[in-house]
Scaffold this motif. Structure first.
Motif: not given
Length: 291
Positions: A52-56, A137, A285, A287-289
């Protein structure tokens, strides 16, 4: 001496019976212990975490398609909620504000004021995820509904963008949301959540159609955790999965597009009668997975 031998013999026999009984009882209970040990892993529903890559903040997109000329209310400097604000309502009748304890407030009012031909909305959204295999997402958070109008209000949705690459209307360009979670008044002072799923996609040439199902009954001013997943499965086919508290639904979409992005907030009210809606979110929150 004879009596002593008989006594020893009897004691030995009694000791033997005691040991035999103890062993027998232990053996009968042993399989139960083995079953428990075997079942424990089966009851563990945790899965290894997906990459996972979570947005900031640096990942948030600019204001959405055709919204720049439509935006009429400003975001706050440091919003409690994640995402880019798409605010198509007059400041006098709606907008976003931070509340205490990390809550974000989304208020809209129906009426004659329209922006860019769309219904009144105050929503946040994220960058598009492009089509691929096992990509999605995952939007998580908590919401509560304080007020609803006489019309439906969408609180979570995903918009499928670009060309339809397989499924219904393949080769055409999609023009509308593929999934919407709507809230509406219920007759017993409750809230009825509905899933609206596009089954015949909206394109330039087709008016489209949606499948509407009751999803969950809620209380006003009560907090509910949610998870909304959308993207593409192992075959690259579009899907959505919505979970609110302990209720969930999985949708395999009838059409798959080049990309999809997620929105949440408040979209749509009645233009007559009771025309106001107020939704609050916190701990949001995205996140992209990818497998």
């Amino acid at each position: 001496m004879k009596n002593k031998l008989q006594l020893i013999s009897k004691c030995g026999f009694l000791l033997y019976l005691t040991l035999l009984s103890s062993c027998s009882t232990h053996s009968e209970n042993e399989p139960d212990k083995e079953e428990t040990l075997i079942e424990e892993p089966e009851n563990d529903n945790s899965n290894p975490p997906t990459n996972q890559d979570c947005d900031d903040v640096s990942d948030f997109p600019n204001l959405g398609p055709s919204a720049s000329q439509s935006q009429s209310c400003e975001d706050v400097a440091n919003p409690n909620n994640q995402g880019t604000l798409d605010c198509r309502t007059d400041n006098t009748v709606g907008g976003y504000e931070n509340l205490a304890n990390g809550w974000g407030s989304y208020k809209i009012t129906g009426g004659e004021i329209r922006y860019d031909g769309t219904r009144t909305r105050v929503e946040r959204f994220f960058k598009t995820i492009s089509q691929g295999t096992s990509k999605e997402t995952i939007l998580t958070g908590t919401f509560k509904i304080t007020d609803l109008s006489d019309g439906n209000t969408c609180i979570i949705q995903s918009h499928a963008g670009g060309d339809i690459i397989k499924g219904e209307e393949a080769g055409s360009t999609n023009r509308s949301a593929q999934f919407l979670l709507y809230a509406k008044k219920s007759s017993d002072d409750k809230i009825q959540l509905e899933t609206h799923v596009t089954i015949n996609p909206y394109t330039t040439d087709t008016g489209g159609g949606r499948d509407v199902k009751n999803f969950k009954t809620l209380n006003y001013d009560q907090e509910y955790n949610f998870v909304y997943e959308t993207g593409y499965d192992a075959d690259g086919t579009a899907f959505s999965k919505i979970k609110v508290s302990d209720t969930e639904a999985y949708i395999k979409h009838t059409h798959t597009t080049e990309g999809v992005y997620t929105r949440y907030g408040a979209y749509g009210t009645s233009d007559t009668g009771d025309v106001t809606a107020h939704i609050e979110f916190k701990d949001v929150n995205l996140c992209r997975a990818q497998e």
